[in-house]
Design a protein around this motif. Sequence first.
Motif, PDB file in Angstrom:
ATOM      1  N   GLY A 141       0.801  -1.224   0.000  1.00 28.34           N
ATOM      2  CA  GLY A 141       0.000   0.000   0.000  1.00 28.34           C
ATOM      3  C   GLY A 141       0.830   1.269   0.000  1.00 28.34           C
ATOM      4  N   GLY A 155       0.403   1.236  -3.442  1.00 22.54           N
ATOM      5  CA  GLY A 155      -0.825   1.990  -3.165  1.00 22.54           C
ATOM      6  C   GLY A 155      -1.109   3.029  -4.228  1.00 22.54           C
ATOM      7  N   SER A 209      -2.551   4.872   0.861  1.00 27.75           N
ATOM      8  CA  SER A 209      -3.614   3.879   1.063  1.00 27.75           C
ATOM      9  C   SER A 209      -4.690   4.558   1.880  1.00 27.75           C
ATOM     10  CB  SER A 209      -3.097   2.681   1.858  1.00 27.75           C
ATOM     11  OG  SER A 209      -2.092   2.029   1.161  1.00 27.75           O
ATOM     12  N   TYR A 367      -2.726  -1.756   4.974  1.00 27.49           N
ATOM     13  CA  TYR A 367      -3.382  -1.809   3.666  1.00 27.49           C
ATOM     14  C   TYR A 367      -4.624  -2.694   3.713  1.00 27.49           C
ATOM     15  CZ  TYR A 367      -3.279  -2.225  -1.486  1.00 27.49           C
ATOM     16  OH  TYR A 367      -3.549  -2.172  -2.823  1.00 27.49           O
TER      17      TYR A 367
END
Length: 429
Positions: A141, A155, A209, A367
């Motif tokens: 992420g 991400g 994220s 994430y």
Amino acid sequence: MVEGNLKSKELYERAKRLLPGGVNSPVRAFKPYPFFVNRAKGSRLYSADGKSYIDYCMAYGALLLGHAHEEIIRAVSEQLPKGTLYCTPIELEVELAELIHRIYPSMEMLRLVNTGTEATMHAIRAARGFTERKKIIMFEGCFHGSHDSVLVRAGSGAAVIPSSNGIPNEIVQNTIVLPYNNFNALDEVFSKKGHEIAAVIIEPIVVNSGLILPKKGYLEYLRKITHENGAVLIFDEVVTGFRVTLGGCQKYYEIKPDMTTLGKIIGGGFPLAAYGGKREIMENIAPLGKVYQAGTFSGNPISVVAGYTTVKLLKNSEQIYSELERNCKQIANALIDISRDYKIEAQVNSIASMFQIFFTSSPVVDYYSAKSSDIEKFHKYFLELLKNEVFIPPSQFETCFLSTAHSIEDCEITIEALNKALASMRGEK
Ligand SMILES: Cc1ncc(COP(=O)(O)O)c(C=O)c1O
């Protein structure tokens, strides 16, 4: 409403014929179609459809001082007739380097480049050259730009694809992706592969994220374990640099990375970024050493003038950080209160001048938990805000940014818009 933006619709139809997805960077595309911008000033974007929006995207965090800041525009205007690109050194790039070094003393030597992508790519190469190891660790992420080594479970716009096509397996094999905020995952990989790890690259606060903060002690632990294993710790402060504090996350958490990447804010709205770190690592960069990196536009006078003016302005007015935080808290607290009043399951993460909402019942710490957010709800929230003159980054996997140009009145209009947006989602499952 977006549907009424006829000029933007027409431009988007034309754009799609030549530009993939109608845009020059994927995060700019959203459904049904993006609005096109004619001009921007302070906290506002003015669209081709004759509308204006309070902007919380702020060029994905680049514009801490708002759009078209007068002093930056003046400095750049004075430079323009003197020439825009020399490809020989200038005095101001030395002064800018000295200024950055004073604010980021961990950057004992540094290089100016144009984008965050370049900065992280070259930092990783420098770390590999220095350690003579191949593998790097990144975190699910996190986004470090769009180059091969870091587009694995990344991400931001890349969150919609697990790993980019077009990257050879040999490269992917050298990127180890770990869950952020997970101490055990670090232990496990370092106990097995510690001697193979050239670098660990991390967004100390994840902004790609949605917004995710480090658990207590996590960054300290990362510092310790990389040090023990001879791996280069790279703080990617392309977003957090000059934003969380003037001195970024490394100042905020009092942790000294081996290398740092800066971008976005450092250029005051122009393409400028930097990477740097310990002298013994940076002395390997050409022409001093055998790690090659070069760039026609690196340290160009326009970006350097804009960057120097910006960083000087920030350095001379550090009180802006507490004002930004106060305004941001007001919006984040309003989001918490309104969603509670309307019984909408939501999490709000915020720090300094950044905030994000997630439509989920579980706290967002990595994430995986960010992905538990209801993306469709987020899209509806985004469109409702747009209807009410407020533009936030269109994706759940981005962060909202305030600038010094956001006034108290802007914050009040925003809170009213948040109220309307969340009211329209009341009672939804
Ligand atoms: C943390 C981080 N690093 C690197 C980059 C890449 O920067 P650029 O878009 O300037 O190449 C980004 C871009 O959003 C970023 O958020």
